[in-house]
Scaffold this active site. Structure first.
Site, mmCIF file in Angstrom:
data_model
loop_
_atom_site.group_PDB
_atom_site.id
_atom_site.type_symbol
_atom_site.label_atom_id
_atom_site.label_comp_id
_atom_site.label_asym_id
_atom_site.label_seq_id
_atom_site.Cartn_x
_atom_site.Cartn_y
_atom_site.Cartn_z
ATOM 1 N N VAL A 106 3.604 13.432 0.382
ATOM 2 C CA VAL A 106 3.198 13.630 -1.004
ATOM 3 C C VAL A 106 4.019 12.680 -1.868
ATOM 4 O O VAL A 106 5.208 12.461 -1.613
ATOM 5 C CB VAL A 106 3.429 15.093 -1.458
ATOM 6 C CG1 VAL A 106 2.887 15.313 -2.863
ATOM 7 C CG2 VAL A 106 2.788 16.062 -0.485
ATOM 8 N N ASP A 130 -2.990 -3.091 7.976
ATOM 9 C CA ASP A 130 -3.787 -2.077 7.279
ATOM 10 C C ASP A 130 -3.963 -2.449 5.812
ATOM 11 O O ASP A 130 -3.834 -1.608 4.925
ATOM 12 C CB ASP A 130 -3.127 -0.705 7.404
ATOM 13 C CG ASP A 130 -4.090 0.430 7.039
ATOM 14 O OD1 ASP A 130 -5.317 0.187 7.075
ATOM 15 O OD2 ASP A 130 -3.623 1.537 6.728
#
Length: 816
Positions: free
Chosen positions: A68, A182
């Site tokens: 988070v 990525d």
């Protein structure tokens, strides 16, 4: 016959022995998978931040499978930062190793276009209870995915500046022998000043130097399918920095069209979309495919020819398409490198070799090739945290300086320090009287003179021993008094300021450097304009020497144009010449208080839609007497322009270019400031205000137009000489999802999708970065290629692609 399923290899290379496939009902497997994902969601959505008193949490930015991230404010300075929490960081070996890898890489990198670590919070609990890692990073308001797929204007200058920053950071990264693997828009963080930073290095790897490292390179490889390079899909065993350049090309195309370039719904569909644009791979590429079934599938397809990029993106900048074509190649060795892409003419506006650094030394991935347990990874992460704080304290000690005056210790017996007086009673005084003459030698009486004897040398007083550079007591006292006075004045002016302490150097961003370069360039252009102005003055005087001597009527007097503006003005001048004689003209009607003439239909109507013209407002009818030259037929171009006979009422009609439909239904770009904008395709012909359109009967009517003021047009074109070259800042950036901070894919979106992992068609196609990312989770192959789960697992093994997260590592997950 279906091959048996195998358990996926972990990071340490261990694998369970293969076993037979157990047939279970689909609903049972789906329910177990849903429970496992719900448990993972509960673990990952722990949004309780324990950051002590140093930071104040503002709001949550995003959350995902790995952590988070929230925005926060440092209480001491008020600086806003982003804090990423990785809860239960050591429960899963794959996630723990990903955290260790990202910490090491970000500590090694120091670049304007790469996300930077500002702090790593030390554990406040005992070592045995340490579970969550807190990393403080740069705060960026949004990401490139949110910018592209929003209503925020995205001009060609924005695209150019974003691409330059991306390649600049990529050049630095590749020089350290690091491959990101990525790259996608959501991993590129952006703020309102158009600054871009590359984030999420959890999937980064080093270069493969031997075939034995190919399996290491593909471990947990789950790059987003839409930006995945062909060598990864085809298992070409050629893993270089070209993997990132393919992703950059896909991002570049997405910025140009504001939608994904290859949005494949599954593995097969992804290959089909790529080959629809690039054509069939060459025989050498097909033979290098490592998966036998993939090679057979490609060979079974009919051959395709590549589609020109001008067809895919009609109306786009030619230099941009040239660079895009060099990025998207099937052969990895044929793709352009990041350093060469920075030298491309499309980026010449921002390219500066002195401001595009390399990284030295290269990053060492030796730790990543070792088989580490959870406990060893935990020890390594704690060591990285302590090393970060030790380095920071060392830097603070180096720049800290406390003013102090230490007494100078004098050497004992130093004659140049004591400086004794010549009249001192001491026996060692250097200024004593000369010694008495020695007694005469015994011999004959001194009444005879021996001429053979040498006269004794004259006796001189010995000089006192003195060291070079010695100073007297009075001079030393004066120096000490001056130093003390200077110190007191410094302490009085700023008691807390250290003596001679170097001022902290303010970090200079790439945007500030670019503005400095543009300011220097602007001053050079101003000097060139002054020289050109003086030259034109001389030429005007020479031309007026043979004339009547009246004032010059040149509308371009005193104005200097750039090459681009001059070419546009010359094109406009050619179009403003008298109309061709082949066009029939109708005489203007008789003067009336309110004339309402209408345009006449040309003899041969131009094909295609006509764009709505823009330009200066038409003048009044009484301002012109007599016919005025009208634009002639323009040279061949994308969209011809209508012409008409001269008439008494001015109707400006500058040229515009109408764009055609795109192969991928791309949205038209907003033109950059200072350049003519593209019109909307398919608009109706333009009629000036106050003039009625031609009636439905199609009767021939007259058209009147007049050339706009050349001086006004020239001044408008010359504005590009003083405009800010950087793209305009964003008035309001959409909130980012936090994916660029490496929190993983959104579990809420993952759970809301169906288990076929397909992407729904419709307006929402461009709103998601991709479907689920892992090769082991591509259940859509069932629908796309008629495979059963065992076939999917065996093909996954054949192309060497593993899962992003090994759910089997969680001890409390249920086995399906």
């Amino acid at each position: 016959m279906a091959e048996p399923l195998k358990e996926e290899d972990g990071e340490d290379g261990s694998a369970e022995p293969p076993g037979p496939v157990k047939a279970e009902p689909a609903h049972t497997a789906a329910s177990v998978a849903a429970k496992n994902l719900a448990l993972l969601k509960a673990r990952s959505f722990d949004v309780t931040f324990d950051v002590g008193d140093e930071y104040e949490i503002i709001e949550t930015i995003g959350n995902g499978a790995y952590g988070v991230v929230s925005s926060a404010r440092r209480r001491l300075t008020g600086q806003q930062v982003a804090i990423k929490k990785i809860p239960n960081a050591f429960d899963v070996v794959t996630n723990a190793k990903r955290t260790l890898r990202e910490l090491k890489i970000l500590k090694h990198f120091k670049h304007d276009n790469i996300i930077a670590i500002k702090d790593i919070l030390r554990p406040t609990v005992p070592y045995g209870e340490f579970k969550s890692v807190y990393v403080v990073l740069d705060l960026m308001e949004s990401d490139l995915h949110q910018i592209i797929h929003s209503s925020q204007p995205l001009t060609l200058e924005h695209v150019r500046y974003f691409l330059y920053q991306l390649l600049r950071g990529l050049k630095y990264m590749h020089s350290a022998q690091v491959i990101h693997r990525d790259l996608k828009p959501s991993n590129l963080l952006v703020n309102e000043n158009c600054e871009l930073k590359i984030g999420d290095f959890g999937m980064a790897r080093g270069l493969c130097t031997s075939p034995a490292e190919h399996q290491y390179f593909m471990t947990e490889y789950v790059a987003t399918r839409w930006y995945r390079a062909p060598e990864l899909m085809l298992s070409l065993h050629e893993y270089t920095q070209a993997i990132d350049l393919w992703s950059v090309g896909c991002i570049f195309g997405e910025m140009l069209a504001r939608r994904q370039l290859f949005p494949g719904k599954n593995y097969v569909h992804q290959l089909q979309l790529i080959m629809m644009v690039l054509g069939t791979p060459s025989p050498a590429v097909i033979q290098a495919v490592g998966a036998e079934r993939v090679r057979a599938y490609i060979q079974s397809l009919p051959p395709r020819q590549p589609v020109p990029w001008e067809t895919v993106y009609p109306g786009a900048d030619r230099q941009a398409l040239s660079l895009l074509g060099r990025m998207l190649r099937f052969e990895p060795s044929a793709r352009i490198s990041a350093a060469a892409a920075l030298r491309h003419p499309f980026l010449a506006k921002y390219h500066d070799p002195d401001d595009e650094p390399d990284c030295a030394p290269p990053f060492d991935f030796a730790f990543d090739r070792e088989a580490l347990t959870r406990e060893r990874i935990k020890e390594a992460i704690v060591a990285e945290i302590e090393d970060f704080h030790a380095r920071r304290e060392g830097i603070r000690q180096q720049i800290r300086f406390q003013p102090s005056l230490q007494p100078v210790a004098s050497e004992p017996g130093c004659p140049d320090v004591e400086m004794p007086s010549p009249w001192a009673p001491s026996g060692d005084c250097a200024m004593e009287s000369p010694p008495p003459a020695p007694p005469p030698c015994p011999g004959p009486a001194p009444d005879t003179i021996d001429l053979t004897l040498q006269p004794p040398p004259p006796v001189s007083e010995p000089a006192p021993p003195k060291k070079d550079g010695a100073i007297s007591d009075n001079t030393k006292a004066a120096l000490k008094a001056a130093l003390l006075k200077s110190l007191r004045s410094r302490l009085r002016d700023g008691p807390s300021a250290p003596l001679e302490a170097p001022e902290p150097r303010k970090p200079v961003t790439a945007q500030e450097r670019q503005r400095e370069r543009e300011e220097k360039r602007r001053r050079r252009q101003e000097r060139a304009k002054e020289r050109e102005k003086r030259r034109q003055e001389r030429e005007r005087k020479e031309r007026g020497a043979g004339a009547s001597g009246g004032p010059s009527t040149d509308p371009l007097a005193g104005l200097v144009l750039s090459d681009n503006d001059r070419s546009l003005l010359e094109r406009w001048t050619r179009m403003a010449r008298p109309a061709a004689p082949a066009l029939t003209s109708v005489p203007a009607p008789a003067p009336a208080p309110t004339p309402t003439p209408t345009p006449v239909q040309p003899t041969s109507p131009p094909p295609g839609p006509v764009a709505q013209p823009t330009g200066p407002q038409p003048q009044s009818a009484g301002s012109t007497s007599g016919p005025v030259p009208q634009p002639a037929c323009p040279p061949p171009g994308p969209a011809p322009h209508p012409t008409g006979p001269p008439g008494p009422i001015p109707v400006p009609a500058p040229p515009q270019i109408a764009t055609s439909t795109s192969l991928l239904a791309a949205q038209s770009l907003v033109p950059p400031p200072g350049l003519p904008g593209s019109s909307t395709p398919g608009v109706l012909p333009y009629f000036p205000p106050g003039l009625p359109p031609p009636d439905a009967g199609g009767a021939p009517q007259s058209s009147m137009s007049e050339s706009p003021d050349v001086n006004l047009v020239t001044q408008q074109l010359s504005k590009s000489q003083v405009e800010d070259p950087l793209p305009p800042v964003f008035s309001g950036t959409p909130k980012g999802s936090g994916a660029g901070y490496g929190v993983g894919f959104d579990l809420e979106e993952f759970l809301n999708q169906s288990f076929d992992m397909g992407v729904a068609d419709g307006p929402q196609d461009g709103q998601a970065d991709s479907a689920s990312l892992s090769a082991s989770l591509l259940a859509d192959w069932l629908e796309g290629h008629g495979m059963n789960p065992a076939d999917i697992e065996s093909l996954q093994r054949e192309i060497q692609m593993d899962s992003p997260m090994l759910l089997a590592d969680l001890p409390d997950l249920q086995d399906p």
